[in-house]
Design a protein around this motif. Sequence first.
Motif, PDB file in Angstrom:
ATOM      1  N   ASP A 216       0.846  -1.194   0.000  1.00 64.84           N
ATOM      2  CA  ASP A 216       0.000   0.000   0.000  1.00 64.84           C
ATOM      3  C   ASP A 216       0.884   1.248   0.000  1.00 64.84           C
ATOM      4  OD1 ASP A 216      -2.285   1.597   0.079  1.00 64.84           O
ATOM      5  OD2 ASP A 216      -2.449   1.519   2.259  1.00 64.84           O
ATOM      6  N   HIS A 385       7.611   1.368   5.750  1.00 62.13           N
ATOM      7  CA  HIS A 385       7.557  -0.044   6.070  1.00 62.13           C
ATOM      8  C   HIS A 385       8.837  -0.705   5.606  1.00 62.13           C
ATOM      9  CE1 HIS A 385       3.436  -0.641   7.336  1.00 62.13           C
ATOM     10  NE2 HIS A 385       2.949  -0.047   6.285  1.00 62.13           N
ATOM     11  N   TYR A 410       6.296  -7.527   4.170  1.00 60.15           N
ATOM     12  CA  TYR A 410       4.980  -6.902   4.256  1.00 60.15           C
ATOM     13  C   TYR A 410       3.946  -7.806   3.579  1.00 60.15           C
ATOM     14  CZ  TYR A 410       1.676  -2.952   3.446  1.00 60.15           C
ATOM     15  OH  TYR A 410       0.600  -2.106   3.417  1.00 60.15           O
ATOM     16  N   TRP A 411       2.868  -8.116   4.344  1.00 57.81           N
ATOM     17  CA  TRP A 411       1.767  -8.930   3.824  1.00 57.81           C
ATOM     18  C   TRP A 411       2.200 -10.319   3.339  1.00 57.81           C
ATOM     19  CZ3 TRP A 411      -1.598  -4.674   0.902  1.00 57.81           C
ATOM     20  CH2 TRP A 411      -2.135  -3.800   1.848  1.00 57.81           C
ATOM     21  N   ASN A 448       5.497  -6.432   8.736  1.00 58.58           N
ATOM     22  CA  ASN A 448       4.181  -5.845   8.971  1.00 58.58           C
ATOM     23  C   ASN A 448       3.049  -6.726   8.466  1.00 58.58           C
ATOM     24  OD1 ASN A 448       2.463  -3.319   9.490  1.00 58.58           O
ATOM     25  ND2 ASN A 448       1.946  -3.830   7.367  1.00 58.58           N
ATOM     26  N   GLU A 449       2.080  -6.993   9.362  1.00 58.12           N
ATOM     27  CA  GLU A 449       0.831  -7.681   9.010  1.00 58.12           C
ATOM     28  C   GLU A 449       1.075  -8.911   8.151  1.00 58.12           C
ATOM     29  OE1 GLU A 449      -2.023  -5.059   7.215  1.00 58.12           O
ATOM     30  OE2 GLU A 449      -2.559  -4.178   9.136  1.00 58.12           O
ATOM     31  N   ASN A 505      -1.696  -3.957  14.418  1.00 57.58           N
ATOM     32  CA  ASN A 505      -2.460  -2.964  13.673  1.00 57.58           C
ATOM     33  C   ASN A 505      -3.926  -3.226  13.965  1.00 57.58           C
ATOM     34  OD1 ASN A 505       0.029  -2.323  12.712  1.00 57.58           O
ATOM     35  ND2 ASN A 505      -0.293  -3.095  10.640  1.00 57.58           N
ATOM     36  N   TYR A 507      -7.203  -0.810  13.763  1.00 56.73           N
ATOM     37  CA  TYR A 507      -8.201  -0.283  12.815  1.00 56.73           C
ATOM     38  C   TYR A 507      -9.673  -0.373  13.202  1.00 56.73           C
ATOM     39  CZ  TYR A 507      -4.541   1.049   9.699  1.00 56.73           C
ATOM     40  OH  TYR A 507      -3.454   1.670   9.175  1.00 56.73           O
ATOM     41  N   TYR A 511     -11.769  -0.365   9.368  1.00 55.67           N
ATOM     42  CA  TYR A 511     -11.908  -1.610   8.602  1.00 55.67           C
ATOM     43  C   TYR A 511     -12.874  -2.585   9.260  1.00 55.67           C
ATOM     44  CZ  TYR A 511      -8.083  -0.074   5.611  1.00 55.67           C
ATOM     45  OH  TYR A 511      -7.307   0.627   4.735  1.00 55.67           O
ATOM     46  N   GLU A 535      -0.682   0.495  14.490  1.00 54.02           N
ATOM     47  CA  GLU A 535      -1.521   1.270  13.561  1.00 54.02           C
ATOM     48  C   GLU A 535      -2.977   1.307  14.008  1.00 54.02           C
ATOM     49  OE1 GLU A 535      -1.256   0.145   9.348  1.00 54.02           O
ATOM     50  OE2 GLU A 535       0.867  -0.303   9.604  1.00 54.02           O
ATOM     51  N   TRP A 580      -1.681   5.647  12.346  1.00 54.79           N
ATOM     52  CA  TRP A 580      -1.398   5.657  10.903  1.00 54.79           C
ATOM     53  C   TRP A 580      -2.133   6.825  10.283  1.00 54.79           C
ATOM     54  CZ3 TRP A 580       2.263   3.166   8.507  1.00 54.79           C
ATOM     55  CH2 TRP A 580       2.232   3.046   7.116  1.00 54.79           C
ATOM     56  N   PHE A 585      -0.403   9.881   1.840  1.00 55.07           N
ATOM     57  CA  PHE A 585       0.659   9.385   0.955  1.00 55.07           C
ATOM     58  C   PHE A 585       0.040   8.703  -0.253  1.00 55.07           C
ATOM     59  CE2 PHE A 585       0.308   4.829   2.007  1.00 55.07           C
ATOM     60  CZ  PHE A 585      -0.366   4.877   3.215  1.00 55.07           C
ATOM     61  N   ARG A 590      -5.492   3.037  -3.876  1.00 54.36           N
ATOM     62  CA  ARG A 590      -6.509   3.937  -3.350  1.00 54.36           C
ATOM     63  C   ARG A 590      -7.223   4.656  -4.476  1.00 54.36           C
ATOM     64  NH1 ARG A 590      -7.154   1.519   1.407  1.00 54.36           N
ATOM     65  NH2 ARG A 590      -5.113   0.889   2.161  1.00 54.36           N
ATOM     66  N   ASN A 600      -3.726   7.578  -0.108  1.00 53.27           N
ATOM     67  CA  ASN A 600      -4.204   7.045   1.160  1.00 53.27           C
ATOM     68  C   ASN A 600      -4.372   8.276   2.054  1.00 53.27           C
ATOM     69  OD1 ASN A 600      -4.188   6.100   3.924  1.00 53.27           O
ATOM     70  ND2 ASN A 600      -3.502   4.109   3.161  1.00 53.27           N
ATOM     71  N   LYS A 602      -5.202   8.621   5.229  1.00 52.25           N
ATOM     72  CA  LYS A 602      -5.192   8.467   6.690  1.00 52.25           C
ATOM     73  C   LYS A 602      -4.219   9.445   7.364  1.00 52.25           C
ATOM     74  CE  LYS A 602      -6.884   3.776   6.571  1.00 52.25           C
ATOM     75  NZ  LYS A 602      -6.624   3.491   5.142  1.00 52.25           N
TER      76      LYS A 602
END
Length: 630
Positions: A216, A385, A410-411, A448-449, A505, A507, A511, A535, A580, A585, A590, A600, A602
């Motif tokens: 992201d 990240h 990441y992910w 991350n996540e 994270n 949310y 979410y 986050e 976050w 950014f 998005r 994004n 946020k």
Amino acid sequence: MIEQFKSVDINPLIFWMKMARGKEIKPVLTLIFVLFSAHYIVNCQTGTIQNIYGRDHVSLNGRWNYIIDPYEMGYYDYRHMPFDASESGKGGFYDDRKPKDKTDWVEYDFDLAPTMKVPGDWNSQAEKLQLYEGTVWFRQKFQADPKPGKRYVLYFGAVNYESHIYLNGKKLGMHKGGFTPFQFEVTGKLNKGENVVIVKADNTRHQNEIPTINTDWWNYGGITRDVLFAELPATYIQDYKIQLAKGNLNKIEGFIQLDGKEKTQTVLINIPEAGIKQKVTTDATGRANFSFSVNKLIYWSPENPKLYSVEIEAMSDKITDRIGFRTIETRGQDILLNGKSIFLRGIALHDENPLIPGRLRGEGDMRMMLQWAKELNCNYVRLAHYPHNEQMIRLADEMGLLVWAEVPVYWTISWQEQATYQNAEKQLTDLMNRDKNRSSVIIWSMGNETPVSEPRNVFMGKLVSTARSLDDTRLIAAALEISHKGDKVVVEDPLGEKLDLVSFNEYAGWYWSSVKDMLNYKFDIKYNKPVVITEFGADALGGFHADSDTRWSEEYQEQLYKNQFTMLTAIKGLRGMTPWILADFRSPRRQHPYYQDFWNRKGLISETGKKKKAFFVLRDFYDGIQKKYN
Ligand code: GCB
């Protein structure tokens, strides 16, 4: 002029179209050459050089000519065989066509090619490159006057993602990873006078790379950080670590590593302001480990970011750095900085300038970001990240901001691929090597996540062990995911066992749940460790006002922050957070045409620099926390 240029720098593009109809290289021969060049490439790249900015160097930053090469015509022939494959033991490329096949036909010209700024991402510098992913070639010329007995290094702060580097027509090697530095020793490869460096930068995304295809953030391509040409003595101080020992305010520990022929030397470590003078001797491998007692140090902290000038003087080399001394550890659910409990009043940020979209271009941009964090009354930032610029960390040292530093695991990484793991480990190691003397860095984040599965647990567990073996003076963490059981928000990722913090994270209100209902949830956290929320947040279009139930409005975001504080302060072990995110950014994910338009939202600060309502709510919350902790 053009003729002269051709003779020195048409490699690696020497075969560009000249070769297009030329003789093909036999496949077997090609394979041998490919293997040979792989060996050559690995051997050419030197280990990370500590504190490159502290060396005699010239910057090669400036305007570089570039050629956009979507079909990689400069790299492959018309049978899609890499020209590199013809790299021979004779040194560099060779043209094995018979004289009768040779032609002067060249379909590129760096001299006539446009220029762009280096460091700088290409997306923000040319309209046709905004969404481009692929190869761009860069060229820069520089003057050198190589001296006998000196060594020379070409250093890149970061090139996203895969880069192939050529000097005066010969390949130095390649590097993968868009955010970590690398360098090549070029001693004996320089011309007296003009030298030409060519970089093939390729930001194509691949599933089995780090990061993977799905993120992201904007996949900014190019030579995004400084390029330096440094001169070193024949035996130089290649690396050092000088930090307080784990949890010990009265002991400095570390090592010095020399590189070169004169490995055994007496090395002085001087910290004049602290009255410290220590003598160590390096062994036959050039290494000296040391540990000595200190008292009367002024410890580094966000309130007093004291940096000492530290001089390391070997017989053949000398270098100076600015280093702060502090300890960081956890005890039960407390985080102790210099032995005292601390709350991490943080904010997350990307390496991106919201005002002039693109990577942070230099010190001014970096200062702006960290100054905004200061205005929020932060003492801590999450540099998400991926590894941010070394200068950013040095600025955090100077400005008194604690740092969570992260690698782009990441992910949905390819957890089962050995090469992918090795890549992640290399990026982590390079980051840790680069920043190990920065007092601001208190946390190394493994990623991350990352969704829980057995192969992922093994992969991440190995990263944790590597990080611990490299540095026992900082905390090891990762941003985990949560799950739900009824009205419970559960944190039970097995990776949590191995980490120093419980970080996730969360949310709520964006979410899952709504801003109204989020307060009905309670946390169920399995680990008795300090909780640092990595986050939470909500998108708000700066300047869009409505009631607090209307998504995308500043009021929704503001209410969500207020409710988050109510929810989060109910967690007994809460010791910090990084909402976050500091600023809007750019992200290709998005898509909403009105509210997002590739942003994004946020951020607490919009892309015009406007502080949204939630900015002030967070600032006030942190003011309150600070009073409580003082
Ligand atoms: C996340 C990711 C972050 C995203 C953010 C979002 O959990 O870690 O990279 O940008 O959520 O805005 O969805």
